[in-house]
Scaffold this active site. Structure first.
Site, PDB file in Angstrom:
ATOM      1  CD  GLU A   1      -1.549  -2.335   1.890  1.00 17.19           C
ATOM      2  OE1 GLU A   1      -0.323  -2.599   1.957  1.00 17.19           O
ATOM      3  OE2 GLU A   1      -2.435  -3.119   2.283  1.00 17.19           O
TER       4      GLU A   1
ATOM      5  N   GLY B   1       5.953  -1.791  14.773  1.00  8.35           N
ATOM      6  CA  GLY B   1       5.233  -0.749  14.044  1.00  8.35           C
ATOM      7  C   GLY B   1       4.251   0.002  14.927  1.00  8.35           C
TER       8      GLY B   1
ATOM      9  CD  GLU C   1      -0.551  -5.161  13.605  1.00  6.01           C
ATOM     10  OE1 GLU C   1      -1.014  -5.221  12.456  1.00  6.01           O
ATOM     11  OE2 GLU C   1       0.343  -4.343  13.914  1.00  6.01           O
TER      12      GLU C   1
ATOM     13  CG  HIS D   1     -26.389  12.290  21.972  1.00  6.06           C
ATOM     14  ND1 HIS D   1     -27.626  12.632  22.479  1.00  6.06           N
ATOM     15  CD2 HIS D   1     -25.476  12.951  22.728  1.00  6.06           C
ATOM     16  CE1 HIS D   1     -27.466  13.492  23.476  1.00  6.06           C
ATOM     17  NE2 HIS D   1     -26.171  13.700  23.646  1.00  6.06           N
TER      18      HIS D   1
HETATM   19  O1  F6P Z   1      -0.476  -4.590   8.963  1.00  6.39           O
HETATM   20  C1  F6P Z   1       0.701  -5.206   9.306  1.00  6.39           C
HETATM   21  C2  F6P Z   1       1.820  -4.273   9.485  1.00  6.39           C
HETATM   22  O2  F6P Z   1       2.942  -5.066   9.394  1.00  6.39           O
HETATM   23  C3  F6P Z   1       1.775  -3.480  10.790  1.00  6.39           C
HETATM   24  O3  F6P Z   1       2.219  -4.207  11.867  1.00  6.39           O
HETATM   25  C4  F6P Z   1       2.643  -2.327  10.465  1.00  6.39           C
HETATM   26  O4  F6P Z   1       2.497  -1.277  11.379  1.00  6.39           O
HETATM   27  C5  F6P Z   1       2.139  -2.002   9.078  1.00  6.39           C
HETATM   28  O5  F6P Z   1       1.906  -3.273   8.482  1.00  6.39           O
HETATM   29  C6  F6P Z   1       3.044  -1.162   8.227  1.00  6.39           C
HETATM   30  O6  F6P Z   1       4.289  -1.749   8.041  1.00  6.39           O
HETATM   31  P1  F6P Z   1       5.519  -0.924   7.487  1.00  6.39           P
HETATM   32  O7  F6P Z   1       5.805   0.185   8.442  1.00  6.39           O
HETATM   33  O8  F6P Z   1       6.650  -1.890   7.368  1.00  6.39           O
HETATM   34  O9  F6P Z   1       5.139  -0.354   6.141  1.00  6.39           O
END
Ligand code: F6P
Length: 542
Positions: free
Chosen positions: A214, A269, A355, A386
């Site tokens: 992402e 993280g 998590e 509410h």
């Molecule tokens: O969703 C899983 C995860 O590994 C989280 O633990 C972490 O905070 C997030 O993805 C983002 O990971 P990164 O900082 O390596 O992009």
């Protein structure tokens, strides 16, 4: 530590017996028998006051819970964490977020390196960078100062920065604009950047691994957006910095590692908002106030490290969560800040708590035969009152709440703050004591309506009070929940610092993406439901 499974421990068995005796006792009765409990069942530390007297506990419950904590080795494990031992067993690493806020000049040598010295060297580089942005000295490719900062990250590389920015907005520079892009849904990026000028925009690409799909997808779109507008690849150097543990991947992406702020694999993280992941926070509030936030974290760390369990805020909150999850079958805990600036705090806590403690095997790999982490959720009070509070007051489920309030508002306006705060105390009172049938009848209620208006009460709350929301107090609050989660994890004998459960979905998504993007009618080899959904998506797409 004993190798007995949790349910075999003498203190657990004693708690089971104790629960059968007091589990059904109403808070009305507990207060009637013990009128001073509101002044006794409370604790204070690092500027936060916790009233836990409206919980379904007695002195004996608390004594037994502390015994359970000792029998499970909470204190030993806490000390092991502070020493930097590899308590994250499934990844064979320390979980050393407490080192991120140790004061300059102190020292902690872990696996041969003084981690405190490393931390302060990065903090110093962050401070220099933040000052250059804030003063306008750092110029974009076309020579204009940076006015917009966009943090690109997800999970722990997003939720902490967003939450802290919102929480500390009062302390931020209002002539700088901060945006946060996390979702791979292009709408997130497009909406975050549509009114920004690329010439004046700096992206902070935040990713511990620098391998998260992402984030890399959003980062590539950001690079295209900058390079497309400014007409040169050279613009990347002035408009992109990275926060990561992975220098090689940062360089491969095209960001000069001179513009990279490092952290380490011993920072999880979801425990990273006070590391370089907090770079956007530091630019927003300035290095001095960032230091204040770290001092708040450290104050709560010290409280957790040194206060006896009986007076230890994170210890007590963790033990109460265990008490409800195990002995009352509680599935969820609500956290309701009565402070608008903390509106993203519950979302932040969801990653921290779930998590961490959403695990099904012990440290030794054996399936647990008890419940682990509850679902955490919440919204700012009074908005929640509410909407969903009805279910908490009169529904059939038991949902303990943490209500968080402050003595002072950062925006004093007429009597708003007293009205806001009266709701904290009113909710805690109503949830605990409810309204009896006799009280409802005495109000002259029509007999057929009486049952609808009766409120059983006996709903537990913790009330947390601080003076005013400052960077320091925010650090204290986050650290409080970090250590409460840790306490719960030790009791359950699980690893709160790994997150293997999120991996499978990532692997499957990587396999499915080409099946969606390719024009060719690739053969689908999933289950019949997944195959049908993919075919339907392809049809809708065209
Ligand atoms: O969703 C899983 C995860 O590994 C989280 O633990 C972490 O905070 C997030 O993805 C983002 O990971 P990164 O900082 O390596 O992009």
């Amino acid at each position: 530590m004993s190798i007995d499974s949790l349910r075999q421990k003498p203190s657990w068995k004693a708690l089971e017996q104790h629960h059968s005796e007091i589990g059904a006792v109403h808070l009305r009765e507990l207060f009637a028998q013990d009128p001073d409990r509101g002044e006794r069942l409370c604790a204070e530390g690092a500027g936060l006051y916790l009233d836990y007297s409206k919980n379904r506990v007695t002195d004996e419950t608390m004594r037994l819970l502390c015994e359970l904590a000792r029998e499970c080795g909470v204190e030993e494990r806490r000390d092991a964490m502070f020493r930097g031992q590899h308590i994250n067993v499934s990844e064979d690493r320390p979980a050393l977020h407490v080192a991120l806020r140790m004061p300059r000049g102190s020292s902690l040598v872990v696996d041969g390196a003084d981690v405190v010295a490393q931390v302060h060297s990065v903090l110093d580089r962050m401070a220099t960078f933040a000052r250059r942005i804030r003063s306008g000295e750092w110029k974009g490719h076309s020579g204009k100062p940076i006015r917009n900062i966009v943090n690109v990250g997800i999970g722990g590389s997003d939720l902490g920065p967003v939450m802290a920015y919102e929480a500390l907005r009062h302390y931020t520079r209002r002539d700088l604009t901060f945006r946060f892009v996390s979702n791979v849904d292009a709408t997130d990026f497009v909406e975050a950047t549509r009114d920004l000028s690329p010439e004046e925009t700096l992206f902070i690409i935040s990713s511990k691994t620098f391998g998260t799909l992402e984030t890399l997808t959003n980062a590539r779109s950001a690079r295209d957006w900058v390079v497309g507008a400014l007409g040169s690849e050279e613009a990347v150097a002035r408009h992109f910095v990275a926060v990561s543990t992975h220098a090689r991947r940062v360089a491969e992406f095209g960001i000069d590692t001179a513009n990279m702020f490092e952290f380490w694999d011993w920072v999880g993280g979801r425990y990273s908002m006070d590391s370089a992941i907090g770079l956007s926070t530091m630019v927003a509030i300035g290095p001095e106030q960032f230091q204040d936030m770290l001092a708040g974290f450290h104050a709560m760390d010290e409280h957790f490290r040194t206060a006896p369990l009986e007076a230890n805020l994170p210890g007590l909150m963790g033990l109460l969560a265990v008490w409800y999850a195990e002995f009352f079958g509680v599935q969820t805990i609500g956290v309701m800040p009565y402070e608008q600036y903390l509106k993203r705090f519950p979302a932040y806590l969801q990653q921290l708590t779930m998590e961490s403690n959403g695990k099904h095997v012990t440290l030794g790999g054996t399936p647990v035969d008890y419940d682990t982490g509850p679902v955490y959720w919440g919204e700012p009070g009074t908005n929640g009152q509410h909407s969903f509070y009805q279910l908490i007051h009169q529904g059939t489920r038991l949902i303990p709440l943490d209500l968080i309030g402050f003595g002072k508002s950062l925006n004093p306006l007429g009597d708003h703050h007293d009205i806001l705060s009266s709701n904290i105390f009113a909710q805690a009172e109503a949830l605990a004591f409810g309204k009896t049938e006799r009280e409802v009848r005495a109000e002259g209620t029509a007999p057929e309506v009486v049952p609808h208006r009766v409120m059983e009460g006996n709903r537990p709350t913790n009330v947390l009070l601080g003076e005013v929301l400052t960077p320091r107090l925010l650090g204290t609050l986050v650290s409080l929940y970090e250590h409460s989660v840790f306490t719960q994890g030790v009791i359950w004998d699980i690893d709160p610092f790994d997150q293997w459960g999120v991996e499978l979905g990532k692997v499957l998504a990587a396999r499915i993406t080409p099946e969606l993007t390719s024009d060719a009618e690739r053969e689908l080899t999933h289950d019949s439901s997944s195959n049908a959904l993919i075919r339907r998506y392809r049809a809708l797409k065209h």
